[in-house]
Design a protein around this motif. Structure first.
Motif, short mmCIF file in Angstrom:
data_model
loop_
_atom_site.label_atom_id
_atom_site.label_comp_id
_atom_site.label_asym_id
_atom_site.label_seq_id
_atom_site.Cartn_x
_atom_site.Cartn_y
_atom_site.Cartn_z
N ASP A 3 -6.32 -9.95 -0.08
CA ASP A 3 -5.24 -9.41 0.74
C ASP A 3 -3.89 -9.43 0.05
O ASP A 3 -3.09 -8.52 0.22
CB ASP A 3 -5.13 -10.19 2.05
CG ASP A 3 -6.17 -9.76 3.06
OD1 ASP A 3 -6.77 -8.69 2.86
OD2 ASP A 3 -6.37 -10.51 4.03
N LEU A 6 -3.48 -6.39 -1.99
CA LEU A 6 -3.21 -5.24 -1.13
C LEU A 6 -1.75 -5.22 -0.68
O LEU A 6 -1.13 -4.16 -0.63
CB LEU A 6 -4.12 -5.26 0.10
CG LEU A 6 -5.59 -5.01 -0.13
CD1 LEU A 6 -6.36 -5.17 1.17
CD2 LEU A 6 -5.82 -3.64 -0.72
N ILE A 7 -1.21 -6.39 -0.37
CA ILE A 7 0.19 -6.48 0.04
C ILE A 7 1.11 -6.08 -1.12
O ILE A 7 2.08 -5.35 -0.93
CB ILE A 7 0.52 -7.90 0.55
CG1 ILE A 7 -0.21 -8.16 1.86
CG2 ILE A 7 2.02 -8.09 0.74
CD1 ILE A 7 -0.17 -9.59 2.32
N TRP A 57 -2.06 1.13 2.38
CA TRP A 57 -2.71 -0.10 2.84
C TRP A 57 -4.04 0.23 3.50
O TRP A 57 -5.06 -0.39 3.22
CB TRP A 57 -1.79 -0.82 3.81
CG TRP A 57 -2.43 -2.00 4.47
CD1 TRP A 57 -3.20 -1.99 5.59
CD2 TRP A 57 -2.37 -3.35 4.04
NE1 TRP A 57 -3.61 -3.25 5.88
CE2 TRP A 57 -3.12 -4.10 4.95
CE3 TRP A 57 -1.75 -3.99 2.98
CZ2 TRP A 57 -3.27 -5.47 4.82
CZ3 TRP A 57 -1.89 -5.35 2.85
CH2 TRP A 57 -2.64 -6.08 3.77
N ALA A 61 -7.59 -0.94 2.03
CA ALA A 61 -8.37 -1.88 2.86
C ALA A 61 -9.72 -1.28 3.23
O ALA A 61 -10.72 -1.99 3.29
CB ALA A 61 -7.57 -2.24 4.10
#
Length: 66
Positions: A3, A6-7, A57, A61
């Motif tokens: 994550d 991804l951020i 995002w 994801a």
């Protein structure tokens, strides 16, 4: 992909989108094709940059889950 990566990707895309949209806005203002109320670093630029970052995002994801 974790994550936090991804951020980082979404934050990078947001920053690049703001820079690109500000450059396009400045060009449009300079060429006198933009309305007088449009300005750099305005709500339109940040809103569009947020939408682009959100779509990035979601796309990243979705690829992780699939």
């Amino acid at each position: 992909m974790p994550d936090f990566i991804l951020i980082l990707v979404a934050a990078t895309v947001f920053c690049l989108a703001v820079v690109l949209l500000n450059a396009l806005t400045g060009l449009a203002i300079g060429l006198k094709v933009a309305p007088a109320d449009l300005s750099e670093n305005g709500l339109l630029q940040y809103g569009l940059a947020l939408v682009v970052a959100h779509l990035t995002w979601r796309f990243a994801a979705r690829r992780v889950v699939a």
